[in-house]
Design an enzyme around this catalytic site. Sequence first.
Site, PDB file in Angstrom:
ATOM      1  N   THR A  57       0.856  -1.177   0.000  1.00 51.69           N
ATOM      2  CA  THR A  57       0.000   0.000   0.000  1.00 51.69           C
ATOM      3  C   THR A  57       0.898   1.235   0.000  1.00 51.69           C
ATOM      4  O   THR A  57       1.967   1.241   0.612  1.00 51.69           O
ATOM      5  CB  THR A  57      -1.023   0.001   1.164  1.00 51.69           C
ATOM      6  OG1 THR A  57      -2.040   0.961   0.878  1.00 51.69           O
ATOM      7  CG2 THR A  57      -0.395   0.322   2.505  1.00 51.69           C
ATOM      8  N   HIS A  70      -5.640  -1.023   4.877  1.00 48.09           N
ATOM      9  CA  HIS A  70      -5.211   0.383   4.918  1.00 48.09           C
ATOM     10  C   HIS A  70      -6.314   1.152   5.659  1.00 48.09           C
ATOM     11  O   HIS A  70      -7.330   1.532   5.087  1.00 48.09           O
ATOM     12  CB  HIS A  70      -5.055   0.887   3.471  1.00 48.09           C
ATOM     13  CG  HIS A  70      -4.543   2.284   3.334  1.00 48.09           C
ATOM     14  ND1 HIS A  70      -3.564   2.621   2.427  1.00 48.09           N
ATOM     15  CD2 HIS A  70      -4.861   3.432   3.961  1.00 48.09           C
ATOM     16  CE1 HIS A  70      -3.311   3.930   2.510  1.00 48.09           C
ATOM     17  NE2 HIS A  70      -4.100   4.441   3.437  1.00 48.09           N
ATOM     18  N   CYS A  78      -3.032   7.398   8.047  1.00 46.62           N
ATOM     19  CA  CYS A  78      -3.599   6.053   7.966  1.00 46.62           C
ATOM     20  C   CYS A  78      -2.612   5.033   8.531  1.00 46.62           C
ATOM     21  O   CYS A  78      -1.422   5.286   8.600  1.00 46.62           O
ATOM     22  CB  CYS A  78      -3.897   5.679   6.521  1.00 46.62           C
ATOM     23  SG  CYS A  78      -5.123   6.721   5.727  1.00 46.62           S
TER      24      CYS A  78
END
Lengths: 165, 215
Positions: A26, A49, A32
Amino acid sequence: MHKTAEIIKVGIADMNIVKAPDLIRTTGLGSCVGVVLYDQAKELAGMAHVMLPDSSLSRTEPLNKAKFANTAIKELFEILMKSGARQAVIKAKIAGGAQMFQFSGSSDMMRIGPRNVEAVLQELKELRIPVIAHDVGGNSGRTIEFDPKTGLMQIRTVNKGNSEI
Amino acid sequence: MTFLKNISDIHLDILKEVGNIGAGHAATALSTLMNKKIDMTVPSVRVVSFDEVMELAGGADNVVASVFLRIEGEAPGSMFFILPLPQAEKYIRQLTKNQSFTFSDVQDNDIELAMSALQELGNILSGSYLSSLSDFTHLSLYPSVPALSVDMVGAVITFGLLELSQVSDYAIVIDTALDEEDAKLPESVRGHFFLLPDPDSFHIIFSALGVKVDA
């Protein structure tokens, strides 16, 4: 025929699973948190995520489970179990939760990164999943890539170079 | 995506005009500051997924210089002024009169000045965008103190999506690109303004401009 390794991509508020020799990645984690759950012996891993700490923040139906720490980790855990992972050996590695901008007068939203990390750790604790390694906080964005074969997570940052946990 | 349910083409056209006016004033300010003619593209207004927002800014992994501010007041939202690194370096060289500045080989005492020049550029441009928007809509809009970050697109823009992410997996992005005249720059090295109104702000903006949104 020999299978070449692919990289499975996980978007924002998204999750997926991977089996060796493929990798899972990711990009651009800021506040995040990237959560990886894995069964090393089965060379099987899942990545989420996570964008927000708690699904009670959601004002919409249907809920995107991958978006919230409290729903994403449970969901990922269940998907992994259905794919043949064994509960007793699942471990976690996490990265992200940075504070990208420094503001004076920080509201709750301003410290979303640390809140995401706290929520992820809490959820992992409830599911009794040990956190083997983490790289959280700070003020740099991270791109992470996990190899289910080795159980290692590569972390790339712009300002602080690369590392491996 | 309930907040998007009642948004029609007419509404999107209005948001385009909002972008046009805001970025038009900002382009003029930049032109004055740099003593160069600056062109801007016709604003685009798109309803896109969060991942697509990152693509608009060159991809989640792409490293950019970005000035972020929160809009406070009657129609809250987030605003980004995003510059690809080559473009940011060019502006820094011009503003600091240090022709050899690059991000890749930077001295400690240079970076502070460079960042402060870039921050000031962001302040001026976003301030002029926002004040023209405020004049146009007759809404009181106040910028927060802008914050600067040089990092991956994904990491910086997510911050502006937090309010939206609580109600939707989609964002309405009002996007305007700036170019130096005749530069013929590829898309990837253009400066961008992103305006991301909070979900509850859309009907406030529309009704301020005399357009009904059927609830």
